[in-house]
Write a protein that holds these residues in place. Sequence first.
Motif, PDB file in Angstrom:
ATOM      1  N   THR A 216       0.850  -1.187   0.000  1.00 12.75           N
ATOM      2  CA  THR A 216       0.000   0.000   0.000  1.00 12.75           C
ATOM      3  C   THR A 216       0.890   1.242   0.000  1.00 12.75           C
ATOM      4  OG1 THR A 216      -0.038   0.150   2.400  1.00 12.75           O
ATOM      5  CG2 THR A 216      -1.729  -1.240   1.372  1.00 12.75           C
ATOM      6  N   VAL A 217       0.285   2.376  -0.181  1.00 10.18           N
ATOM      7  CA  VAL A 217       1.038   3.628  -0.121  1.00 10.18           C
ATOM      8  C   VAL A 217       1.688   3.761   1.255  1.00 10.18           C
ATOM      9  CG1 VAL A 217       0.850   6.137  -0.178  1.00 10.18           C
ATOM     10  CG2 VAL A 217      -0.376   4.757  -1.869  1.00 10.18           C
ATOM     11  N   LYS A 218       0.946   3.381   2.281  1.00  8.53           N
ATOM     12  CA  LYS A 218       1.466   3.440   3.649  1.00  8.53           C
ATOM     13  C   LYS A 218       2.705   2.546   3.793  1.00  8.53           C
ATOM     14  CE  LYS A 218      -0.151   3.206   8.409  1.00  8.53           C
ATOM     15  NZ  LYS A 218      -1.302   2.929   9.280  1.00  8.53           N
ATOM     16  N   ASP A 219       2.643   1.334   3.216  1.00  9.00           N
ATOM     17  CA  ASP A 219       3.793   0.424   3.253  1.00  9.00           C
ATOM     18  C   ASP A 219       4.994   1.023   2.536  1.00  9.00           C
ATOM     19  OD1 ASP A 219       2.260  -1.514   4.574  1.00  9.00           O
ATOM     20  OD2 ASP A 219       1.697  -2.515   2.686  1.00  9.00           O
ATOM     21  N   LEU A 220       4.737   1.636   1.398  1.00 15.49           N
ATOM     22  CA  LEU A 220       5.835   2.205   0.617  1.00 15.49           C
ATOM     23  C   LEU A 220       6.476   3.387   1.345  1.00 15.49           C
ATOM     24  CD1 LEU A 220       4.282   1.950  -2.952  1.00 15.49           C
ATOM     25  CD2 LEU A 220       6.054   0.503  -1.965  1.00 15.49           C
ATOM     26  N   TYR A 221       5.652   4.231   1.986  1.00 15.53           N
ATOM     27  CA  TYR A 221       6.196   5.346   2.766  1.00 15.53           C
ATOM     28  C   TYR A 221       7.048   4.819   3.923  1.00 15.53           C
ATOM     29  CZ  TYR A 221       3.908   9.348   0.579  1.00 15.53           C
ATOM     30  OH  TYR A 221       3.541  10.348  -0.290  1.00 15.53           O
ATOM     31  N   LYS A 222       6.546   3.774   4.587  1.00 16.06           N
ATOM     32  CA  LYS A 222       7.280   3.187   5.708  1.00 16.06           C
ATOM     33  C   LYS A 222       8.634   2.650   5.215  1.00 16.06           C
ATOM     34  CE  LYS A 222       4.785   0.941   8.587  1.00 16.06           C
ATOM     35  NZ  LYS A 222       3.964  -0.092   9.246  1.00 16.06           N
ATOM     36  N   ASP A 223       8.635   2.031   4.043  1.00 18.36           N
ATOM     37  CA  ASP A 223       9.880   1.517   3.475  1.00 18.36           C
ATOM     38  C   ASP A 223      10.848   2.654   3.140  1.00 18.36           C
ATOM     39  OD1 ASP A 223      11.492  -0.701   2.435  1.00 18.36           O
ATOM     40  OD2 ASP A 223      11.097   0.188   0.466  1.00 18.36           O
ATOM     41  N   LEU A 224      10.328   3.740   2.602  1.00 21.70           N
ATOM     42  CA  LEU A 224      11.187   4.890   2.283  1.00 21.70           C
ATOM     43  C   LEU A 224      11.807   5.489   3.552  1.00 21.70           C
ATOM     44  CD1 LEU A 224       9.094   6.737  -0.449  1.00 21.70           C
ATOM     45  CD2 LEU A 224      11.303   5.621  -0.751  1.00 21.70           C
TER      46      LEU A 224
END
Length: 71
Positions: A60-68
């Motif tokens: 999800t977008v949330k997952d991708l932000y967390k990864d960044l």
Amino acid sequence: MSNTTLNKLIDDFSQLALEDKEYAVDVIKKQLIEAKRKAIARRAKEAMTNLKKGMIKKGTVKDLYKDLESD
């Protein structure tokens, strides 16, 4: 392209007749569009290769932000 070559191109362009300038601009615009199209196609091919190799991240977008944020 060197500055000298670009300056000569601009100088030569300024000496053209209006009709020739319009034609030159049209040709240059079409070449630019084609160059962009080829760049997009190259990038899409690269993305598909990465997908097939499993070198992409999904989520999800949330997952991708967390990864960044973790980088």
